[in-house]
Design a protein around this motif. Structure first.
Motif, PDB file in Angstrom:
ATOM      1  N   HIS A  43       0.912  -1.168  -0.343  1.00 45.53           N
ATOM      2  CA  HIS A  43      -0.063   0.543   0.051  1.00 45.53           C
ATOM      3  C   HIS A  43       0.517   1.637  -0.459  1.00 45.53           C
ATOM      4  O   HIS A  43      -0.069   2.468  -0.578  1.00 45.53           O
ATOM      5  CB  HIS A  43      -1.188   0.175   1.151  1.00 45.53           C
ATOM      6  CG  HIS A  43      -1.608   1.218   1.666  1.00 45.53           C
ATOM      7  ND1 HIS A  43      -3.083   1.448   0.656  1.00 45.53           N
ATOM      8  CD2 HIS A  43      -2.143   2.078   2.253  1.00 45.53           C
ATOM      9  CE1 HIS A  43      -3.988   2.580   1.072  1.00 45.53           C
ATOM     10  NE2 HIS A  43      -2.963   2.946   1.784  1.00 45.53           N
ATOM     11  N   ARG A  44       2.144   1.511   1.004  1.00 44.04           N
ATOM     12  CA  ARG A  44       3.512   1.758   0.650  1.00 44.04           C
ATOM     13  C   ARG A  44       3.518   2.653  -0.552  1.00 44.04           C
ATOM     14  O   ARG A  44       4.364   2.280  -1.236  1.00 44.04           O
ATOM     15  CB  ARG A  44       4.189   1.502   1.411  1.00 44.04           C
ATOM     16  CG  ARG A  44       5.038   2.883   1.738  1.00 44.04           C
ATOM     17  CD  ARG A  44       6.203   2.864   2.979  1.00 44.04           C
ATOM     18  NE  ARG A  44       7.018   3.691   2.623  1.00 44.04           N
ATOM     19  CZ  ARG A  44       8.597   3.785   2.724  1.00 44.04           C
ATOM     20  NH1 ARG A  44       9.307   2.362   2.226  1.00 44.04           N
ATOM     21  NH2 ARG A  44       9.519   5.169   2.397  1.00 44.04           N
ATOM     22  N   PRO A  45       3.520   4.109  -0.869  1.00 45.28           N
ATOM     23  CA  PRO A  45       3.821   4.460  -2.696  1.00 45.28           C
ATOM     24  C   PRO A  45       5.343   4.197  -2.683  1.00 45.28           C
ATOM     25  O   PRO A  45       5.578   4.358  -1.279  1.00 45.28           O
ATOM     26  CB  PRO A  45       3.832   5.725  -2.889  1.00 45.28           C
ATOM     27  CG  PRO A  45       2.316   5.768  -1.032  1.00 45.28           C
ATOM     28  CD  PRO A  45       2.480   5.037  -0.361  1.00 45.28           C
ATOM     29  N   GLY A  46       6.066   3.605  -3.770  1.00 48.48           N
ATOM     30  CA  GLY A  46       7.524   3.206  -3.776  1.00 48.48           C
ATOM     31  C   GLY A  46       8.221   2.589  -3.300  1.00 48.48           C
ATOM     32  O   GLY A  46       8.953   1.795  -3.100  1.00 48.48           O
ATOM     33  N   LEU A  51      12.135  -2.268  -2.552  1.00 50.94           N
ATOM     34  CA  LEU A  51      12.411  -3.754  -2.127  1.00 50.94           C
ATOM     35  C   LEU A  51      13.375  -4.016  -3.429  1.00 50.94           C
ATOM     36  O   LEU A  51      13.970  -4.821  -3.682  1.00 50.94           O
ATOM     37  CB  LEU A  51      11.191  -4.685  -2.476  1.00 50.94           C
ATOM     38  CG  LEU A  51      10.569  -4.134  -0.952  1.00 50.94           C
ATOM     39  CD1 LEU A  51       9.020  -4.786  -1.604  1.00 50.94           C
ATOM     40  CD2 LEU A  51      11.225  -5.008  -0.135  1.00 50.94           C
ATOM     41  N   ALA A  52      13.198  -3.432  -4.955  1.00 55.01           N
ATOM     42  CA  ALA A  52      13.350  -4.083  -6.221  1.00 55.01           C
ATOM     43  C   ALA A  52      15.090  -3.286  -6.132  1.00 55.01           C
ATOM     44  O   ALA A  52      16.220  -3.961  -6.738  1.00 55.01           O
ATOM     45  CB  ALA A  52      13.237  -3.099  -6.789  1.00 55.01           C
ATOM     46  N   GLU A  53      15.961  -2.610  -5.297  1.00 56.10           N
ATOM     47  CA  GLU A  53      17.096  -1.600  -5.137  1.00 56.10           C
ATOM     48  C   GLU A  53      18.149  -2.659  -4.819  1.00 56.10           C
ATOM     49  O   GLU A  53      19.083  -2.390  -4.799  1.00 56.10           O
ATOM     50  CB  GLU A  53      16.665  -0.017  -4.403  1.00 56.10           C
ATOM     51  CG  GLU A  53      16.370   0.382  -5.121  1.00 56.10           C
ATOM     52  CD  GLU A  53      16.028   1.857  -4.606  1.00 56.10           C
ATOM     53  OE1 GLU A  53      16.936   1.724  -3.174  1.00 56.10           O
ATOM     54  OE2 GLU A  53      15.508   3.047  -5.244  1.00 56.10           O
ATOM     55  N   GLY A  54      17.336  -3.348  -4.208  1.00 54.38           N
ATOM     56  CA  GLY A  54      17.800  -4.545  -2.781  1.00 54.38           C
ATOM     57  C   GLY A  54      18.179  -4.795  -1.800  1.00 54.38           C
ATOM     58  O   GLY A  54      17.125  -4.788  -0.898  1.00 54.38           O
ATOM     59  N   GLU A  60      16.621   1.404   6.637  1.00 56.08           N
ATOM     60  CA  GLU A  60      16.648   1.643   5.165  1.00 56.08           C
ATOM     61  C   GLU A  60      15.497   2.301   4.157  1.00 56.08           C
ATOM     62  O   GLU A  60      15.059   2.739   3.817  1.00 56.08           O
ATOM     63  CB  GLU A  60      17.706   0.925   4.741  1.00 56.08           C
ATOM     64  CG  GLU A  60      19.663   1.155   5.065  1.00 56.08           C
ATOM     65  CD  GLU A  60      20.713   0.951   4.724  1.00 56.08           C
ATOM     66  OE1 GLU A  60      21.604   0.731   4.735  1.00 56.08           O
ATOM     67  OE2 GLU A  60      20.048  -0.412   4.320  1.00 56.08           O
ATOM     68  N   PHE A  61      14.718   0.875   4.540  1.00 55.05           N
ATOM     69  CA  PHE A  61      13.600   0.259   4.082  1.00 55.05           C
ATOM     70  C   PHE A  61      12.251   2.259   3.955  1.00 55.05           C
ATOM     71  O   PHE A  61      11.792   2.419   3.390  1.00 55.05           O
ATOM     72  CB  PHE A  61      13.124  -0.843   4.260  1.00 55.05           C
ATOM     73  CG  PHE A  61      11.566  -1.067   3.080  1.00 55.05           C
ATOM     74  CD1 PHE A  61      11.981  -0.804   1.912  1.00 55.05           C
ATOM     75  CD2 PHE A  61      10.408  -0.986   3.777  1.00 55.05           C
ATOM     76  CE1 PHE A  61      10.668  -1.045   1.436  1.00 55.05           C
ATOM     77  CE2 PHE A  61       9.300  -1.316   3.358  1.00 55.05           C
ATOM     78  CZ  PHE A  61       9.094  -1.025   2.078  1.00 55.05           C
ATOM     79  N   ALA A  62      12.810   1.751   5.346  1.00 58.32           N
ATOM     80  CA  ALA A  62      11.658   2.830   5.988  1.00 58.32           C
ATOM     81  C   ALA A  62      11.716   4.397   5.825  1.00 58.32           C
ATOM     82  O   ALA A  62      11.060   5.047   5.525  1.00 58.32           O
ATOM     83  CB  ALA A  62      11.489   3.041   7.960  1.00 58.32           C
ATOM     84  N   ASP A  63      12.784   4.690   5.401  1.00 52.90           N
ATOM     85  CA  ASP A  63      13.286   5.745   5.230  1.00 52.90           C
ATOM     86  C   ASP A  63      13.751   6.202   3.781  1.00 52.90           C
ATOM     87  O   ASP A  63      13.661   7.616   3.154  1.00 52.90           O
ATOM     88  CB  ASP A  63      14.551   6.240   5.743  1.00 52.90           C
ATOM     89  CG  ASP A  63      14.932   6.513   6.998  1.00 52.90           C
ATOM     90  OD1 ASP A  63      13.429   7.035   7.427  1.00 52.90           O
ATOM     91  OD2 ASP A  63      15.786   5.996   7.544  1.00 52.90           O
ATOM     92  N   ALA A  64      13.376   5.561   2.239  1.00 52.58           N
ATOM     93  CA  ALA A  64      13.528   5.063   1.732  1.00 52.58           C
ATOM     94  C   ALA A  64      12.179   6.080   0.562  1.00 52.58           C
ATOM     95  O   ALA A  64      11.303   5.900   1.379  1.00 52.58           O
ATOM     96  CB  ALA A  64      12.997   3.934   0.635  1.00 52.58           C
ATOM     97  N   PRO A  65      12.086   6.573  -0.133  1.00 48.81           N
ATOM     98  CA  PRO A  65      11.829   8.014  -0.585  1.00 48.81           C
ATOM     99  C   PRO A  65      10.408   7.240  -1.666  1.00 48.81           C
ATOM    100  O   PRO A  65      10.351   6.200  -2.285  1.00 48.81           O
ATOM    101  CB  PRO A  65      12.921   8.381  -1.437  1.00 48.81           C
ATOM    102  CG  PRO A  65      13.792   8.264  -2.360  1.00 48.81           C
ATOM    103  CD  PRO A  65      14.064   7.345  -0.704  1.00 48.81           C
ATOM    104  N   PRO A  66       9.679   7.114  -1.427  1.00 47.82           N
ATOM    105  CA  PRO A  66       8.339   7.289  -2.163  1.00 47.82           C
ATOM    106  C   PRO A  66       8.400   7.114  -3.866  1.00 47.82           C
ATOM    107  O   PRO A  66       9.332   8.285  -4.521  1.00 47.82           O
ATOM    108  CB  PRO A  66       7.133   8.239  -1.547  1.00 47.82           C
ATOM    109  CG  PRO A  66       7.558   9.127  -1.029  1.00 47.82           C
ATOM    110  CD  PRO A  66       8.994   9.046  -0.859  1.00 47.82           C
TER     111      PRO A  66
END
Length: 66
Positions: A43-46, A51-54, A60-66
């Motif tokens: 549900h979270r945009p982005g 996840l595709a970045e590795g 790190e996942f929580a701070d990833a930009p949308p």
């Protein structure tokens, strides 16, 4: 044949049915919980891009930009 305390008359067949019923409910509930987690994550945009970045830590996942 008399029934022992906590057991129904009928022997092991009844216990086996109860175990199978319990396991059926347990597996169904487990699958539902897993599906709910996947839905919440998707549900979270982005989140797919992140996840595709590795591999990443949860932070790190929580701070990833949308």
């Amino acid at each position: 044949m008399t029934a022992r305390a906590g057991r129904r008359e009928g022997g092991a067949g009844t216990d086996r049915e109860r175990i199978n019923t319990f396991l059926d409910h347990f597996v169904t509930d487990l699958a539902s919980a897993e599906a709910a987690g996947t839905l919440a994550l998707g549900h979270r945009p982005g989140s797919g891009r992140a996840l595709a970045e590795g591999p990443a830590t949860p932070e790190e996942f929580a701070d990833a930009p949308p």
